[in-house]
Structures are given as structure tokens and as C-alpha cells.
Design an enzyme around this catalytic site. Structure first.
Site: not given
Ligand code: FE2
Length: 426
Positions: A57, A59, A152, A210, A213, A309, A315
């Protein structure tokens, strides 16, 4: 004549003094003390030879963009999403490709040779999709990059998202993604799961959403995901990522939910570094741990992986493609401190994500791809403890990275002159 013979290796399952023979990019034999002529011989000196790390996982479209255009002040998921929205119109294909390639360099140096990356499709230009498909082609000789079409902004919340997602799949993106907890209502979230699973079933695609979350114990889209998986016969092909709301759910409800996930053959990916920092931001004290129920899922026979991630993006400001750092954080947050549980944490960054990605030829067995990492550790637990140096990284039997052993010179009266922090007293 073999191309490569590694000998005196310890394997993750504990077998020691093992030899691994390689010919034409494949492992032709794994046995104790093999003797055969080889173009190159590597003496593992009893250290751990592992199949490569796998990140289930990530991005990659956002990676290494930290500070562009500004830093996430609240530290929340939602500010990160807003920040990414500010950055998106300013992205260029060249910058996306360059950042992703730089990250893949780090990954190879860390023995991380397979990554599943979500790619945001909520952009009419599909710039990130084009960029990551280009990166996938360019890194293919040394790294398996699997892409997830990730809406997203929400596949229903963004009215054009379903069309763009379909275009991304047509362009060559491998997996169907989703973000039900970001849709406007619980009903829309559930509908998005249903529609996306139906799309994946119709096109023979894997699913990785996802899912939940959030710290909201009533965010239960994982239930819908498991139900739709069963309804559509997608067992073994569907993954729920993050699933942090499960941390806060009512225990009775979870006692019903876990068997459903197990029966549906849905895998779960937890992202401990990111969720321990993003979640619980609305709590005072006690602050909840932002992680799904990993040991309980494992006890029900669910395949669970730990993902990285994010690395240096809207993030998360840290990270370095080190899946042993990910495993270490997962181990701590989930209190997985028994010998067996610590080994499960190593599996959560190697064999379990390989299964989730449906990787072919993964493992140190006869007939598998000759991809492996020699670690400066004696076993998987020590590898996590030390975040062990990746001494040598091989892809298809060829060395693609190496690092000097981590040792410190000591200047102490009556003590040894060096230490590596490996524990010899076992
Ligand atoms: Fe993610």
C-alpha cells in the site's frame, strides 16, 4: 555452470547453512551445503537471506512532495487530502516521474522490490496515471509496480470519477480502488463499494479499497466490501486498506465482522506509521491508536500486510522506503511481542503482501524468481529490531544494490574494538 551460488544462508523459516543456486534469473535449487561451479559465489556467513520486501500500500504519485505547496498543519487525513487537492493542478508529468523514480531508487536500496501504489484518477488530465504507467515501464527490470485506480475525491462525490477510473483501467492500471468513507453519506459509501466491486468482477480486476480510514466506530464499509466479495465470487481478490475504524468498533460487532471478512477471503492492509500519526486527532486523552485489529484478524486466518502508505508527502513527513521500520511500528502499536507474533510482523512485509499482490514466483524455493535480500541480521526478529542493513539485493540473480555492513568502532578499555549490535549470545 551456475550464474550465482549463495551459500551459508539462514532462511526466514529458520533453516540454516542453506545454499541457493541460480541460473537464468531463477532459483534452480535450495539445499544445505550445495557444491557446484558458479560464475559468482556469495558467502552469506550465516546471515538472513529473505525474499524481497513487498509494500502492498503506497501512494507513489504524492511521494517526495513534502512541503508542496505547504506542510499539513493539523496532521489530519482531511487536511492532507485538501493539501493534495491544492498541489494537483500544479503537478507536471516530469516532476511526478522524477520523484517516483527517486523513490524507487530508495526502495531498491532497501530491498523493496514490489510495490502496490494507488494513483489518484480524480484529475481530468489523468497526469499521475500517465506518469506512473511510464514509471512502471521504466522500473520493470528491477521493481514490480502494481497500480490501483484510486478515486481520491470519491467515485460518487466526483461526478466524473467513474468515467476517469474506467479510462485509467483502459490505459493499463491493474486494480480497482475506492474510498467509501470519503463519500458524502454512509449510503453513498456502501453504493460506491457495490459499484466498484461489480466493475472489478466484470473486468477480472483485483480490488483494493481504502476502507474506513476513520475513528468513527460506525464506519462499516468493510462489512459491505466483504459482503460484495462473497456475492460476486471475488474471494482472494479483494483487499480492504487501513480499516482503522475497526479499532474503535464495538467488540460484539467485531466478533461478527471478523468471521465475515475471513469467510469472504478479503485481505487487510494496515499502515501503522501513517495511521498512528493521522488517527486519534480528535481525541483528548486517552488517545486511540490508529490501527486496525491486526492480531485478531490474523487469528481468524485473514491475510494481513503492513504497508508504508506515504513517504514525505501531504500526509506524512518522514519515511525512507524501509519496510522494516513499517514492521517495527506495526509490532509496537499492535503489541505483537511474542516470538510468533514478531515473525508474523516480518511476514506482513514479505510473504503476506506478495500473496495480496498475486506476485508470481515469489519466495526462496526451487523455481522461484532469483530475487532476494541478504540482511545484516541472524533472523527475522533481529532484522526488525535492527532495521537491518541490506547488505546485498538481488533481482533475477543480478546484484542491484549493496550497502556496507553497519558496524561501530569502539574506543573502550577492555572491550572489543567493534560492535554491529547483532546479538551473538543465542
Ligand atoms: Fe492510503
Amino acid at each position: 555452470m551456475l550464474d550465482l551460488l549463495v551459500h551459508k544462508a539462514t532462511l526466514p523459516d529458520g533453516r540454516s547453512n542453506m545454499s541457493v543456486a541460480v541460473q537464468d534469473g531463477r532459483i534452480t535449487d535450495v539445499a544445505p551445503g550445495l557444491q557446484a561451479p558458479a560464475t559468482e559465489t556469495v558467502d552469506a556467513q550465516g546471515l538472513l537471506l529473505s525474499p524481497p520486501f513487498v509494500d502492498a500500500h503506497f501512494h507513489m504519485d504524492a511521494t517526495l512532495s513534502y512541503g508542496l505547496p505547504r506542510v499539513n498543519a493539523s496532521g489530519t487525513l482531511l487536511e492532507g487530502i485538501a493539501l493534495w487537492g491544492e498541489l494537483k493542478p500544479h503537478l507536471t508529468q516530469e516532476a511526478l516521474v522524477e520523484r517516483a523514480l527517486a523513490y524507487c531508487d530508495w526502495a531498491v536500496a532497501r530491498g523493496l522490490l514490489a510495490i502496490r501504489s494507488h494513483v489518484d484518477i480524480c484529475d481530468p488530465r489523468l497526469l499521475a496515471v500517465e506518469a506512473l504507467l511510464e514509471v512502471k515501464r521504466r522500473v520493470a527490470p528491477y521493481l514490480d509496480l502494481q497500480l490501483v485506480a484510486f478515486p481520491q475525491d470519491g467515485v460518487l462525490r466526483d461526478p466524473q470519477a467513474m468515467d476517469k477510473l474506467q479510462r485509467a483501467l483502459t490505459m493499463g492500471v491493474d486494480v480497482v480502488g475506492g474510498i467509501p468513507h470519503f463519500e458524502r453519506t454512509m449510503a453513498d459509501g456502501a453504493l460506491s463499494v457495490k459499484l466498484l466491486c461489480e466493475l472489478a468482477a466484470a473486468q477480472g480486476k483485483l480490488v483494493d479499497m481504502h476502507c474506513d480510514e476513520s475513528d468513527d466506530p460506525l464506519s462499516r464499509h468493510i462489512e459491505t466490501l466483504a459482503f460484495e466479495t462473497q456475492r460476486l465470487g471475488l474471494q482472494g481478490r479483494v483487499t480492504g486498506s487501513h480499516c482503522t475504524s475497526m479499532h474503535s468498533m464495538d467488540n460484539y460487532y467485531v466478533s461478527k465482522l471478523l468471521p465475515l471478512i475471513a469467510e469472504a477471503g478479503v485481505s487487510i492492509i494496515s499502515n501503522p506509521l501513517i495511521n498512528i500519526t493521522l488517527q486519534g486527532r480528535h481525541d483528548s486523552y486517552p488517545k486511540r491508536r490508529g490501527m486496525t485489529r491486526v492480531p485478531e484478524l490474523l487469528a481468524h486466518g485473514v491475510t494481513v500486510a503492513f504497508g508504508h502508505d506515504c513517504v514525505m508527502d501531504p500526509w506524512y513527513s518522514l519515511g525512507s522506503a524501509d519496510m522494516l521500520e513499517v514492521a517495527s511500528m506495526g509490532l509496537h502499536v499492535a503489541q505483537m511481542t511474542s516470538q510468533a507474533a514478531m515473525r508474523q510482523c516480518f511476514e506482513a512485509v514479505t510473504t503476506s503482501p506478495a500473496k495480496i499482490l498475486h506476485l508470481d514466483g515469489y519466495g526462496i524455493e526451487k523455481g522461484c524468481n532469483a530475487d532476494f535480500v541478504l540482511l545484516q541480521a541472524q533472523d527475522p526478529i533481529e532484522a526488525i529490531r535492527l532495521r537491518a542493513t541490506r547488505l546485498q539485493v538481488f533481482r533475477s540473480g543480478k546484484r542491484v544494490a549493496q550497502s556496507p555492513a553497519a558496524t561501530a568502532s569502539l574506543h573502550l578499555p577492555g572491550r572489543p574494538q567493534t560492535t554491529s549490535l547483532m546479538h551473538s549470545g543465542r
